[in-house]
Design a protein around this motif. Structure first.
Motif, PDB file in Angstrom:
ATOM      1  N   MET A   1     -44.824  22.181  27.177  1.00 33.27           N
ATOM      2  CA  MET A   1     -43.581  22.105  28.333  1.00 33.27           C
ATOM      3  C   MET A   1     -44.027  23.414  29.037  1.00 33.27           C
TER       4      MET A   1
ATOM      5  N   PRO B   1     -40.686  12.809  34.341  1.00 31.46           N
ATOM      6  CA  PRO B   1     -41.885  13.512  34.382  1.00 31.46           C
ATOM      7  C   PRO B   1     -41.741  15.245  34.660  1.00 31.46           C
ATOM      8  N   ILE B   2     -40.564  15.032  35.565  1.00 27.98           N
ATOM      9  CA  ILE B   2     -40.290  16.449  35.794  1.00 27.98           C
ATOM     10  C   ILE B   2     -38.620  16.422  35.629  1.00 27.98           C
TER      11      ILE B   2
ATOM     12  N   VAL C   1     -41.986  20.825  33.367  1.00 27.73           N
ATOM     13  CA  VAL C   1     -42.985  19.948  33.560  1.00 27.73           C
ATOM     14  C   VAL C   1     -43.513  19.668  31.860  1.00 27.73           C
ATOM     15  N   PHE C   2     -43.654  18.223  31.679  1.00 27.51           N
ATOM     16  CA  PHE C   2     -43.839  18.137  30.273  1.00 27.51           C
ATOM     17  C   PHE C   2     -45.522  17.274  30.237  1.00 27.51           C
ATOM     18  N   ASN C   3     -46.013  17.729  29.227  1.00 27.25           N
ATOM     19  CA  ASN C   3     -47.318  17.151  29.119  1.00 27.25           C
ATOM     20  C   ASN C   3     -47.435  15.933  28.778  1.00 27.25           C
ATOM     21  N   PHE C   4     -47.698  14.784  29.319  1.00 27.28           N
ATOM     22  CA  PHE C   4     -47.516  13.499  28.649  1.00 27.28           C
ATOM     23  C   PHE C   4     -48.943  13.131  27.826  1.00 27.28           C
TER      24      PHE C   4
ATOM     25  N   ASN D   1     -49.885  17.839  39.713  1.00 25.68           N
ATOM     26  CA  ASN D   1     -49.327  16.892  38.802  1.00 25.68           C
ATOM     27  C   ASN D   1     -49.591  17.459  37.483  1.00 25.68           C
TER      28      ASN D   1
ATOM     29  N   TYR E   1     -49.055  12.924  34.529  1.00 25.08           N
ATOM     30  CA  TYR E   1     -48.102  11.474  34.674  1.00 25.08           C
ATOM     31  C   TYR E   1     -48.846  10.612  35.651  1.00 25.08           C
TER      32      TYR E   1
ATOM     33  N   SER F   1     -48.145  17.394  34.864  1.00 21.92           N
ATOM     34  CA  SER F   1     -47.581  16.644  33.579  1.00 21.92           C
ATOM     35  C   SER F   1     -48.519  15.631  33.232  1.00 21.92           C
TER      36      SER F   1
ATOM     37  N   ARG G   1     -38.152  13.746  26.168  1.00 19.57           N
ATOM     38  CA  ARG G   1     -38.149  14.274  27.568  1.00 19.57           C
ATOM     39  C   ARG G   1     -36.687  14.163  27.871  1.00 19.57           C
TER      40      ARG G   1
END
Length: 529
Positions: free
Chosen positions: A421, A487-488, A287-290, A446, A450, A448, A301
């Motif tokens: 991340m 987003p993932i 997962v990425f922190n938006f 969720n 997102y 992220s 990403r």
């Protein structure tokens, strides 16, 4: 499907025929209270358990250490077996109205609670209403449940606010065990382990010794297959290495879950150990922190995705405990999968190009980026994190890997979104729509942060449609959006492997048990030493 013709109905099949269908009849699931039927000479079955239960109400809160115990003490309307199929439990058959907004369950008759009192439809209504009123763990899963009525003692009617293809599967899954109103009403709803559990399942509660074991005894009045063993003991062994050794020594008959990755091949090659590997809709993914740099940039990403080699990650870190992920949805739901929007293939040169497109240039050490990667210490997470760190280093992304205790990780990552991340796993079933909490704008998982309005609308629509043919294009569109926005990043599919000693017959994965038992339900087990 004609009423009464099938013993079981899989959820995948269910969503294809939900309108106007009937559930299968459980043809006298066993010996119906024959106290002689199960006995095999006073045998005791010992199952490993990695921790103490927090509560004896399986619907009040999440408690994975209670879950295998609960499957033997309690019953549900319907339940999931080891093939991810929905099979009868307290409900012997069911039918839907034409638009899928009403389900009528016909209950097994003459069912008794473990204390001898009669089970009736009123207990079902009490349970489902209590989950809603007391914010039970499954409350969000059952959000489409509008009303529960009981025309008679053996009939339950659930009215939904709208067609919901996920609802029936959730009834069969987690924290939906039917509870006796005369035990769990009022302040007793969430009373930890102070109230002894009373259910209708194949085993009755006997005793609990903290950090030692939970002991159950055979329920001779069970409405289904009366257990073959007299006692079922869950031996509490938190240390995985100690549990492994206890299993090898024969002190534990059934391991009770998946062993450490490092032991799987050894167990599979041992002629005295049996077990079946199955892919479950449970996945490991990044997962990425938006809301933080650098992952608010799509190119970054994408660069991560092209830099990673899932084959190597699974091979080095999971050692037989995983299967390489190729799609944005679990392969268990193959009817919804499209090859048009797959996970990006490994291409380190492409990864570097994307970093440069994002405006980054290598420093004196050849690093385009310095990022933090937070994972919690569980299973193969740390090993996966190490391989991922090495792969990203090769494309000029320097990773600070933080391996945290779960409570620390939850506070830092999930509660406070204080990360760049991270990695998450977990069950994404029993329906394809169960991915929603992980990617929808208001989803509880969720991580992220997102948000995509089009995706939110598709997730709602996908859950409300009826047939697989109608739903498949919706979930293909969802895969398109996930491929575009990333987003993932899925890494692996979880492969469940539950080893048992070869003298254990009739475990929940066996041919004789799988059509009648939940995936940790042991009433068909015989010990043949």
């Amino acid at each position: 499907m004609k009423k009464g013709l099938l013993l079981l109905i899989s959820f995948v099949f269910f969503v294809g025929i939900i309108a106007g269908c009937s559930g299968g009849v459980s043809e006298t699931q066993g010996n119906e209270g024959d106290s002689e039927s199960g006995s095999s000479g006073g045998d005791t079955l010992i199952v490993g358990l990695a921790g103490d239960p927090q509560t004896f109400n399986p619907d009040a809160r999440a408690d994975d250490f209670l879950y295998p115990i609960a499957q033997n003490v309690f019953s549900r309307l319907v339940k999931l077996n080891n093939n991810q199929e929905i099979i009868p439990d307290l409900a012997e058959k069911w039918e839907f109205n034409d638009d899928g907004t009403e389900i009528t369950f016909h209950l097994n008759e003459n069912v008794k609670w473990h204390d001898g009192k009669d089970f009736t439809s009123a207990d079902v209504k009490f349970t489902l209403d209590s989950i809603k009123n007391n914010n039970g763990y499954a409350v969000s899963n059952l959000k489409s449940m509008e009303e529960v009525s009981t025309p008679d003692d053996n009939t339950v009617v659930i009215k939904l606010s709208n067609p919901d293809a996920t609802f029936f599967g959730y009834l069969a899954w987690y924290a939906t065990f039917i509870l006796p109103e005369h035990v769990y009403s009022g302040e007793n709803w969430d009373s930890g382990t102070n109230i002894e559990p009373i259910g209708t399942g194949p085993f009755k509660f006997s005793e609990y010794t903290t950090s030692v074991n939970v002991t159950l005894e055979r329920n001779n009045e069970y409405f289904g297959q009366v257990p073959y063993v007299d006692r079922l003991v869950f031996s509490i062994i938190p240390d995985p290495n100690t549990l492994v050794q206890a299993f090898y020594n024969g002190e534990v008959d059934i391991f009770g879950g998946s062993p450490p990755s490092s032991e799987i091949e050894k167990m599979k090659n041992d002629p005295n150990i049996e077990g079946e590997s199955k892919v479950w809709p449970s996945r490991q993914y990044l997962v990425f922190n938006f809301e933080k740099e650098p992952f608010n940039q799509l190119e970054v990403r994408q660069a991560i995705a092209y830099a990673l080699n899932n084959v190597e990650i699974v091979s080095k870190a999971q050692k037989g405990d995983g299967q390489v992920a190729e799609h944005f949805l679990s392969p268990v739901y193959n009817w919804a999968i499209t090859n048009e929007y797959k996970i990006p293939e490994y291409n380190p040169e492409k990864a570097k190009e994307l970093l440069e497109q994002a405006g980054y240039t290598p420093d004196k050490n050849g690093n385009y980026l310095n990022i933090t990667f937070d994972v919690f210490e569980s299973g193969s997470n740390a090993d996966m994190g190490t391989v991922i760190k090495d792969q990203l280093r090769q494309v000029g992304i320097n990773v600070e890997l933080n391996i945290l205790e779960y409570a620390t990780w939850q506070q830092k990552v999930k509660d406070n979104a204080d990360f760049e991340m991270s990695m998450l796993g977990g069950y994404q079933g029993p329906d394809v729509g169960s991915i929603s909490p992980r990617i929808s704008s208001e989803g509880s998982n969720n991580l992220s942060l997102y948000k995509n309005t089009e995706l939110d609308e598709l997730l709602v629509k996908g859950a409300q449609l009826v047939t697989e043919e109608e739903r498949a294009p919706i979930y293909q569109d969802i895969q398109r959006i996930l491929a575009e926005d990333l987003p993932i990043y899925p890494i692996s599919e979880w492969v469940g492997y539950s080893p048992v000693h070869s003298y254990v017959k009739g475990d929940p994965s066996s041919d004789e048990a799988i059509q009648s038992t939940g995936f940790s339900e042991y009433n068909y087990v015989k010990i043949e030493k």
